[in-house]
Structures are given as C-alpha cells and as structure tokens.
Scaffold this motif. Structure first.
Motif, mmCIF file in Angstrom:
data_model
loop_
_atom_site.group_PDB
_atom_site.id
_atom_site.type_symbol
_atom_site.label_atom_id
_atom_site.label_comp_id
_atom_site.label_asym_id
_atom_site.label_seq_id
_atom_site.Cartn_x
_atom_site.Cartn_y
_atom_site.Cartn_z
ATOM 1 N N PHE A 1 -32.022 21.975 38.409
ATOM 2 C CA PHE A 1 -32.914 21.977 37.258
ATOM 3 C C PHE A 1 -33.557 20.603 37.037
ATOM 4 O O PHE A 1 -34.271 20.399 36.064
ATOM 5 N N GLY A 2 -33.241 19.668 37.933
ATOM 6 C CA GLY A 2 -33.813 18.333 37.825
ATOM 7 C C GLY A 2 -33.090 17.412 36.876
ATOM 8 O O GLY A 2 -33.557 16.318 36.577
ATOM 9 N N VAL A 3 -31.919 17.830 36.401
ATOM 10 C CA VAL A 3 -31.149 17.015 35.464
ATOM 11 C C VAL A 3 -30.297 16.016 36.244
ATOM 12 O O VAL A 3 -29.530 16.409 37.133
ATOM 13 N N PRO A 4 -30.422 14.711 35.953
ATOM 14 C CA PRO A 4 -29.615 13.717 36.675
ATOM 15 C C PRO A 4 -28.144 13.814 36.281
ATOM 16 O O PRO A 4 -27.808 14.081 35.127
ATOM 17 N N LEU A 5 -27.295 13.606 37.256
ATOM 18 C CA LEU A 5 -25.843 13.632 37.050
ATOM 19 C C LEU A 5 -25.355 12.187 37.100
ATOM 20 O O LEU A 5 -25.359 11.553 38.154
ATOM 21 N N ALA A 6 -24.925 11.680 35.968
ATOM 22 C CA ALA A 6 -24.706 10.239 35.801
ATOM 23 C C ALA A 6 -23.673 9.659 36.757
ATOM 24 O O ALA A 6 -23.745 8.481 37.099
ATOM 25 N N SER A 7 -22.726 10.455 37.210
ATOM 26 C CA SER A 7 -21.650 9.902 38.030
ATOM 27 C C SER A 7 -21.684 10.380 39.473
ATOM 28 O O SER A 7 -20.734 10.163 40.225
ATOM 29 N N ALA A 8 -22.772 11.042 39.882
ATOM 30 C CA ALA A 8 -22.853 11.600 41.235
ATOM 31 C C ALA A 8 -23.941 10.917 42.049
ATOM 32 O O ALA A 8 -25.085 10.800 41.605
ATOM 33 N N LEU A 9 -23.592 10.480 43.251
ATOM 34 C CA LEU A 9 -24.538 9.840 44.153
ATOM 35 C C LEU A 9 -25.452 10.885 44.789
ATOM 36 O O LEU A 9 -24.999 11.958 45.200
ATOM 37 N N ASP A 10 -26.729 10.553 44.889
ATOM 38 C CA ASP A 10 -27.677 11.428 45.562
ATOM 39 C C ASP A 10 -27.480 11.297 47.073
ATOM 40 O O ASP A 10 -28.054 10.423 47.723
#
Length: 211
Positions: free
Chosen positions: A139-148
């Motif tokens: 959904f395009g929501v960034p996950l603050a603790s997950a590396l891309d």
C-alpha cells in the motif's frame, strides 16, 4: 565488500538450528554433555554498563558457560558508536575501545562473544535517520524498522554497517542475525532469494504490523 550471498544468507540457516538439549556437567568430571552453553544479553533494548558486563562474563565462566550472544542493535538503539554512520549514534552507547576490552576479557575467561545484529528487520534505530531505506508494503506505507531489501542503496547501507562492526568483532567466529523475524522472508520465497543472492525482486504480500 561483504559477500551478500554468503554473509546475509548465513542468518537464515543459523536461525533454523535445532535446540541440542540441556547442558549438564558429568559427575566427578569437567566434561559437559553440550559443548555450546550460552546466554543472550539484549543491550540493544536495555543498556548495561561495562563494569556489569565484565562481572557477568566472569560469572558465566564460573558457571561453565562459554558463549555470550551480544545483541547490540535493535529498534531502540544501535548500542556501539558508529564512525562510518554517525547519524545513527545517540543515547548511551559503548565505544569501540570498550568493546575491544570486553572481547579480550571474555576470551581470557573462555567465553566466546557472538555479536548479534538484527537485519533486515528490527532496524528501527539504524533506519530512523534514513527513511529512504525503509521497506514499503504493497500500500506504499513505510515500515519504520524494516530494510528495503529490494533497493541497492539500502543493501549497500546494510553492508556498510556489517563491514564496520565486523572490524570491531574481528575475533568473533560467528555472528547472529534475526532474519526469521522479518515477515517478508518467512512469507515470500522471492524475498528470500533477493536477500541471500542480491538478485531478483520481491513484494511484501501483506501489510506488516510488527518487524
């Protein structure tokens, strides 16, 4: 340069190792039924002063414990000062000189220190100053603790962290990772492939609530 296939992929195998049993000393002797007898200390979430850590290692040695998993990075803090990425520094941290003293002290008492750095999940402290390296769900929501793990720049950043701290723990024979706590890896074979080889692409199948 860290070999992405050999280094990052290593964590997936370590996390799958079975429990080997309960350690016990043989009556009347010094032999142990289990060779590796360890404890994990999570200094990433809760700081412990170096005098306390040294006393704890001495206590471990007295009990016959021989491995200390040193979990020094979490969402709350990267607990060892970084020279390469000073923007991640903050809060109460250990200097690299203190860690060197700690490693020597432990080695002198027969305790192996195993550095433990969670990635690609539980990287909140390392990603806080670098939101551009955060994974986004479908959904395009960034996950603050997950590396891309799909982004080359994000992977280079992770490699830089590993390279810097590998020098700090140059005498360590093993590293601990938290790859199995990263939901994208547990739910998507394509994500596993890109994390361990650096090739291909993957998508996060659901909005991840905890990483």
């Amino acid at each position: 340069m860290v070999n992405r296939r050999g280094f990052f992929g290593f964590g997936l195998g370590v996390a799958a190792l079975p429990v080997v049993g309960v350690a016990r000393a043989e009556p009347g002797g010094e032999a142990w039924s289990v060779g590796r007898r360890g404890v994990l200390i999570d200094v990433g979430r809760k700081h412990f002063g170096m005098p306390w850590l040294l006393r704890f290692v001495a206590y471990m040695a007295n009990l016959g414990l021989n491995e200390l998993h040193f979990h020094f990075s979490e969402n709350e803090s990267v607990r060892i000062v970084s020279d390469r990425y000073p923007e991640i520094n903050g809060g109460v941290q250990y200097s690299k000189a203190e860690i060197g003293e700690f490693m020597r002290f432990a080695a002198g008492r027969g305790v192996a220190v195993i550095p433990d750095f969670d990635m690609p999940g539980h990287m909140g402290a390392a990603l806080r100053p670098h939101p551009e390296f955060q994974l986004r769900n479908r959904f395009g929501v960034p996950l603050a603790s997950a590396l891309d793990i799909t982004g080359e720049a994000a992977l280079r950043y992770a490699e830089g962290l590993v390279e810097e701290y590998a020098e700090v723990f140059a005498d360590a024979t093993r590293w601990g990772w938290g790859s199995t706590s990263f939901s994208a890896l547990s739910r998507s074979s394509s994500c596993i492939r890109i994390w361990t080889t650096g090739r291909g692409s993957c998508s996060v199948p659901t909005p991840l609530s905890t990483i």
